[in-house]
Design a protein around this motif. Structure first.
Motif, mmCIF file in Angstrom:
data_model
loop_
_atom_site.group_PDB
_atom_site.id
_atom_site.type_symbol
_atom_site.label_atom_id
_atom_site.label_comp_id
_atom_site.label_asym_id
_atom_site.label_seq_id
_atom_site.Cartn_x
_atom_site.Cartn_y
_atom_site.Cartn_z
ATOM 1 N N ILE A 83 0.842 -1.199 0.000
ATOM 2 C CA ILE A 83 0.000 0.000 0.000
ATOM 3 C C ILE A 83 0.874 1.245 0.000
ATOM 4 N N GLY A 84 1.968 1.207 0.746
ATOM 5 C CA GLY A 84 2.901 2.340 0.752
ATOM 6 C C GLY A 84 3.481 2.588 -0.634
ATOM 7 N N VAL A 136 2.022 1.856 -3.507
ATOM 8 C CA VAL A 136 0.946 2.419 -4.320
ATOM 9 C C VAL A 136 0.757 3.895 -3.993
ATOM 10 N N LYS A 137 0.834 4.240 -2.717
ATOM 11 C CA LYS A 137 0.687 5.635 -2.287
ATOM 12 C C LYS A 137 1.791 6.493 -2.904
ATOM 13 N N ALA A 138 3.032 5.993 -2.879
ATOM 14 C CA ALA A 138 4.150 6.740 -3.466
ATOM 15 C C ALA A 138 3.952 6.907 -4.972
ATOM 16 N N VAL A 180 1.089 7.008 -6.604
ATOM 17 C CA VAL A 180 0.018 7.978 -6.823
ATOM 18 C C VAL A 180 0.536 9.396 -6.601
ATOM 19 N N GLU A 181 1.360 9.600 -5.574
ATOM 20 C CA GLU A 181 1.927 10.932 -5.329
ATOM 21 C C GLU A 181 2.802 11.374 -6.489
ATOM 22 N N THR A 191 0.600 12.419 -9.303
ATOM 23 C CA THR A 191 0.018 13.735 -9.031
ATOM 24 C C THR A 191 1.023 14.826 -9.350
#
Length: 106
Positions: A75-76, A78-80, A82-83, A86
């Protein structure tokens, strides 16, 4: 010796009776031991099957912790990602608006 003859017969009868009772009890106890051994063997098999089912079906605390850590690290990641997406989108939008401003300014 003839004086003892009337006493020998009842003594032999009592001894025979005691030995007969002893023999029957011994046989009964042997059958009970065999039955108990069979039951114990069946219970061991049942317990082994239950242990196998639990081992195959349920997870240990350590296994759950390891799986949770793997999921959280994924999940971490995936979060990175997505950031980063962005930030890229923000840069593209900024570059397009700069290009439009310089085109209008000329």
């Amino acid at each position: 010796m003839t004086e003892l003859l009337p006493y020998i017969s009842p003594i032999v009868a009592v001894i025979t009776l005691v030995l007969g009772i002893w023999w029957r009890l011994e046989n009964k106890m042997e059958k009970d031991r065999e039955t108990a051994a069979k039951r114990a063997e069946e219970q061991e098999k049942e317990l082994a099957a239950t242990k196998l089912h639990i081992a195959e079906t349920y997870i240990t605390k350590a296994g759950l912790r390891e799986t949770t850590d793997q999921i959280m690290s994924a999940i971490g990641g995936v979060k990175a990602a997505v950031e980063n997406m962005t930030l890229r989108v923000d840069r593209i939008v900024e570059n397009q608006s700069k290009a439009q401003r310089t085109t209008r300014a000329s």
